[in-house]
Write an enzyme that holds these catalytic residues in place. Structure first.
Site: not given
Ligand code: ADP
Length: 513
Positions: A218, A292, A326
């Site tokens: 995803k 990560e 990161c």
């Molecule tokens: P960033 O801080 O880099 O925006 P996020 O942690 O918000 O990172 O998002 C990283 C990835 O995790 C994206 O692909 C996002 O859609 C996905 N994501 C966000 N919320 C969830 C969740 N509750 N469970 C699984 N994946 C998620």
């Protein structure tokens, strides 16, 4: 490509939007076959001859592009113009089910193929990425906002390198843990962020496939287009259907993948907050997990360092990829005796940074990936301004449209200040000083994170001594932000666990018997 989809084919031209009078010539011209050079920013940041952006993008399941069961689509923007680039399918739980089912079915045959045969597919994918490198690099700049010189020279070649490297491992898995046999895990769910969209996809998919697993990936909701281009490349490489499936969507789609009972492992790269949530969600299940996450990495400059090179290292350490990294060297620690000179030189160097049109080969800093991220950075800079320290930003002109933020720093920031502790994920640096190597180590380790660190000194013995005491997964000496598929990458503490890349990275995708 799917029949019936409408391709957007727009013209390209280029101009340095910071108005610094630097014209892109040779590189940009190579991309703009037959189109006269036009200094029209609006047109230039939108697209190019070699990139065809489908107005509607589907899910990639079982080797085919399929419409989502959800019937829903979301928009992805060009952050440099705020214009919509395309609509992308939003996968719901039924779509995720179908993708996992396709991956499970493919696992039965993929895991039985010889390593040699799996390796051949990975080589083929790597070669096609190289062949389509221009297209990939441009699309990444358009969807992410990062400068073309990064997508061209870093992201795209490294993505190919990850497939090449892991192709080499596919028939040598018995050497991952000498004396032990290994087996693939099964269906792997992979969730990636928006800061290195294609590279993260390659970084995750290549080792998983080399080890005989199948994948449901995803991509992040603001940068789905290059993962879908990778799906096309995978089709072109004739990878057996279902071995890689790509489901686009936001957090809910990711959560559906995490919660799916038939997924054997989750590999996640993203924020520490979401990483924690995922860890809780799979606690008590049989799923394996690697995380990560964030970082607040120290970049230490000793007085005996080659100062001018170190200045370049610091610029690259924090302003590379708009600071959306990161492992960014976001906390600069200067030996007190050189701090004044260093800061003076840093300011002078920052004045030469070019910010603006990501498609201009001369651009150093492109657009922040989304309005939300820009707001987050602006808020944190606002907090920093109330907490003391000298604030500096160069006198650069930002484009009138798009999400841009000037590179900046706060000098003389205490270890307790918000900006010394919180990951900004933007072009914002904090600067503090130290007097002895011991103090440098203490300050560097004074963080809940532990992803990376950098050291600059002409004395090898000092580098080894200090590096051995730093609690960080990746340590660079006299360089920063150098990535290599042979080198394991990952963190301590709130930066996550598990390693990606190198021999150690394979362990995350294998059962050791
Ligand atoms: P960033 O801080 O880099 O925006 P996020 O942690 O918000 O990172 O998002 C990283 C990835 O995790 C994206 O692909 C996002 O859609 C996905 N994501 C966000 N919320 C969830 C969740 N509750 N469970 C699984 N994946 C998620």
């Amino acid at each position: 490509m799917q029949a019936g989809t409408q391709n957007k084919k727009l013209k390209t031209s280029s101009k340095n939007v910071a108005g610094r009078g630097v014209e892109s010539t040779s590189y940009q011209n190579r991309f703009v076959k037959g189109i006269p050079f036009k200094f029209d920013y609006e047109a230039s940041v939108e697209s190019t001859e070699v990139v065809k952006i489908k107005s509607q993008n589907e899910l990639f399941i079982g080797g085919k592009f399929v419409k989502p069961q959800s019937g829903k689509y979301f928009k992805t923007l060009n952050p440099a113009t705020e214009n919509v680039l395309a609509e992308v399918a939003e996968a719901n739980s039924t779509d995720v089910d179908l993708a996992v089912l396709a991956a499970r079915k493919a696992f039965a045959t993929w895991s039985k193929l010889s390593g040699h045969e799996r390796g051949r597919y990975l080589f083929k994918i790597a070669r096609i990425i190289q062949e389509r490198a221009r297209e990939v690099a441009i699309l990444e700049s358009l969807d992410n906002g990062k400068p073309i010189k990064e997508t061209r020279d870093v992201d795209t070649p490294l993505a190919a390198a990850h497939f090449f490297y892991h192709a080499g491992w596919a028939d040598k898995l018995e050497y991952v843990v000498p004396g032990r046999s290994v087996a693939p895990l099964g269906v792997v769910g992979q969730i990636i962020p928006w800061n290195f969209p294609l590279l993260m996809a390659a970084w995750k998919i290549a080792p998983a496939l080399a080890c005989g697993n199948t994948v449901v990936l995803k991509p992040a909701e603001t940068t789905p287009l290059t993962a879908l281009l990778l799906a096309e490349i995978i089709q072109q490489a004739e990878l057996p259907e279902g071995v890689v499936n790509i489901v686009t969507g936001a957090g809910e789609t990711g959560a559906n993948l995490v919660d799916h009972p038939d997924v054997n492992k989750i590999a996640f790269t993203g924020s520490t907050d979401i990483g924690r949530r995922i860890q809780k969600a799979i606690a008590g299940t049989q799923k394996r997990l690697t995380l990560e996450l964030g970082g607040k990495s120290a970049h230490i400059i000793f007085e005996d360092a080659a100062i001018d090179q170190a200045i370049e290292g610091v610029i690259n350490g924090i302003y590379f990829n708009q600071g959306h990294v990161c492992c960014a060297g976001s906390r600069l620690l200067l030996e007190e005796s050189i701090s004044e000179l260093f800061v003076k030189k840093l300011k002078k160097r920052m004045q030469k940074i070019r910010i603006g049109n990501p498609l201009d080969k001369n651009t150093d800093i492109g657009a922040i990936n989304s309005a939300g991220e820009l707001q987050k950075i602006q808020n944190l800079v606002g907090v920093g301004k109330t907490e003391g320290g000298e604030f500096f930003e160069p006198n650069l002109t930002l484009p009138s449209k798009g999400y841009f933020h000037k590179p900046c720093f706060f000098n003389g920031v205490s270890s307790a200040a918000t900006l010394s502790r919180v990951e900004v994920f933007g072009p914002v640096l904090t600067i503090a000083t130290f007097r002895t190597p011991e103090e440098a180590v203490l300050k560097a380790n004074d963080t809940p994170y532990g992803l990376a660190a950098g050291l600059w000194s002409e004395k090898g013995s000092k580098i080894h001594k200090v590096a051995s005491r730093l609690r960080a997964g990746v340590i660079w000496a006299n360089t920063y932000n150098k990535f290599d598929p042979t080198s394991p990458f990952g963190g301590y503490y709130e930066s996550g666990f598990g390693r990606e890349g190198g021999r150690h990275g394979l362990l995350g995708y294998l059962e050791v018997k």
